[in-house]
Design a protein around this motif. Structure first.
Motif, PDB file in Angstrom:
ATOM      1  N   LYS A  83      -2.817  -8.391   0.492  1.00 18.95           N
ATOM      2  CA  LYS A  83      -1.733  -7.516   0.043  1.00 18.95           C
ATOM      3  C   LYS A  83      -1.378  -7.767  -1.421  1.00 18.95           C
ATOM      4  O   LYS A  83      -1.090  -6.830  -2.177  1.00 18.95           O
ATOM      5  N   GLN A  84      -1.435  -9.034  -1.837  1.00 19.70           N
ATOM      6  CA  GLN A  84      -1.186  -9.359  -3.244  1.00 19.70           C
ATOM      7  C   GLN A  84      -2.277  -8.778  -4.144  1.00 19.70           C
ATOM      8  O   GLN A  84      -1.979  -8.200  -5.200  1.00 19.70           O
ATOM      9  N   ARG A  86      -4.223  -6.220  -3.526  1.00 19.83           N
ATOM     10  CA  ARG A  86      -4.082  -4.751  -3.542  1.00 19.83           C
ATOM     11  C   ARG A  86      -2.973  -4.326  -4.477  1.00 19.83           C
ATOM     12  O   ARG A  86      -3.126  -3.371  -5.262  1.00 19.83           O
ATOM     13  N   SER A  87      -1.842  -5.000  -4.426  1.00 20.81           N
ATOM     14  CA  SER A  87      -0.707  -4.662  -5.284  1.00 20.81           C
ATOM     15  C   SER A  87      -1.043  -4.884  -6.752  1.00 20.81           C
ATOM     16  O   SER A  87      -0.756  -4.036  -7.612  1.00 20.81           O
ATOM     17  N   TRP A  88      -1.677  -6.034  -7.049  1.00 20.37           N
ATOM     18  CA  TRP A  88      -1.999  -6.366  -8.435  1.00 20.37           C
ATOM     19  C   TRP A  88      -3.018  -5.380  -9.018  1.00 20.37           C
ATOM     20  O   TRP A  88      -2.871  -4.922 -10.164  1.00 20.37           O
ATOM     21  N   SER A  91      -1.460  -2.087  -9.919  1.00 19.93           N
ATOM     22  CA  SER A  91      -0.612  -2.147 -11.112  1.00 19.93           C
ATOM     23  C   SER A  91      -1.395  -2.390 -12.391  1.00 19.93           C
ATOM     24  O   SER A  91      -0.915  -2.051 -13.487  1.00 19.93           O
ATOM     25  N   MET A 119      -0.674  -2.633   4.484  1.00 19.83           N
ATOM     26  CA  MET A 119      -1.376  -2.496   3.205  1.00 19.83           C
ATOM     27  C   MET A 119      -1.980  -1.103   3.069  1.00 19.83           C
ATOM     28  O   MET A 119      -2.577  -0.572   4.006  1.00 19.83           O
ATOM     29  N   ASP A 120      -1.857  -0.535   1.902  1.00 24.59           N
ATOM     30  CA  ASP A 120      -2.367   0.811   1.631  1.00 24.59           C
ATOM     31  C   ASP A 120      -3.828   0.767   1.197  1.00 24.59           C
ATOM     32  O   ASP A 120      -4.205  -0.021   0.331  1.00 24.59           O
TER      33      ASP A 120
END
Length: 222
Positions: A83-84, A86-88, A91, A119-120
């Protein structure tokens, strides 16, 4: 050529490698299996070939691999890492590109658990999903897959001791209609085929065509 990157994680960072496509249609996140990290020849061969097909690939290490530990991180940690990452990536790297998630064995299973936890991703791609431990076909790792609504592609070797062909076919048939399995004749859990003459890197690259075709099909539906 792969570019080395670091992704923030807790008090430190995760090691990552980016194989950027020249004119990418999509972005693929790729996690390794339990026994080898992102610099393994299988991972390198796969990532390079997928990038050549027009899909940028970011592969990353789980914390235990960067720490030189033998045993994989527990599922809650691995899911949080997914999840981290994917988020990073959303962005900092992928921009407007659609993002897909893939993983070799353990890495793919953890990706699916991350999606089950919110999670997307556009779709999931499994490079040898570990449906069960060898000779333990009565204990399937499938429950969390059934509620998932994202398309799923299972790339499986017909000689994989972690994925009985009959059981895997049955499981996939009961998932959402956008899910499918592609079998590689004679392949084991790492897609090695006896006396094939292929290198480990070529074994990985051999999965790129099915991967790219699947991703492009998903993009054409949007």
């Amino acid at each position: 050529m792969s570019k080395e990157l670091t992704i923030p994680w807790e008090a430190g960072s995760l090691t990552a490698l980016l194989d950027a496509a020249q004119h990418p249609d999509a972005f693929l996140l790729l996690a390794h299996g339990s026994g080898a990290g992102i610099d393994h020849d299988f991972m390198s061969g796969y990532a390079s070939a997928v990038a050549e097909a027009g899909i940028s690939v970011l592969r990353f290490n789980f914390p235990y691999m960067d720490a030189g530990k033998k045993f994989p991180d527990r599922a809650p940690v691995a899911v949080a890492v997914w999840k981290q990452v994917r988020s990073w990536v959303g962005s900092n790297l992928s921009g407007e590109l659609p993002v897909f998630a893939a993983g070799k064995s353990f890495g793919g299973r953890m990706a699916s658990m991350a999606v089950a936890d919110g999670m997307d991703t556009q779709a999931l791609i499994f490079l040898g999903y570990p449906l069960h431990a060898p000779k333990k076909e009565d204990k399937l790792r499938d429950e969390h897959l059934y509620p998932l609504q994202v398309p799923m592609l299972f790339l499986e070797g017909t000689r994989d001791p972690f994925a009985n062909q009959e059981l895997m076919t049955r499981v996939v048939s009961n998932l959402n209609p956008a899910s499918e399995v592609v079998w590689f004749e004679g392949g084991d859990h790492s897609f090695r085929v006896a006396r094939s003459g292929r290198t480990v890197s070529e074994d990985g690259a051999g999965l790129s065509q099915a991967t790219a075709a699947f991703i492009l099909r998903q993009l054409s539906k949007d």
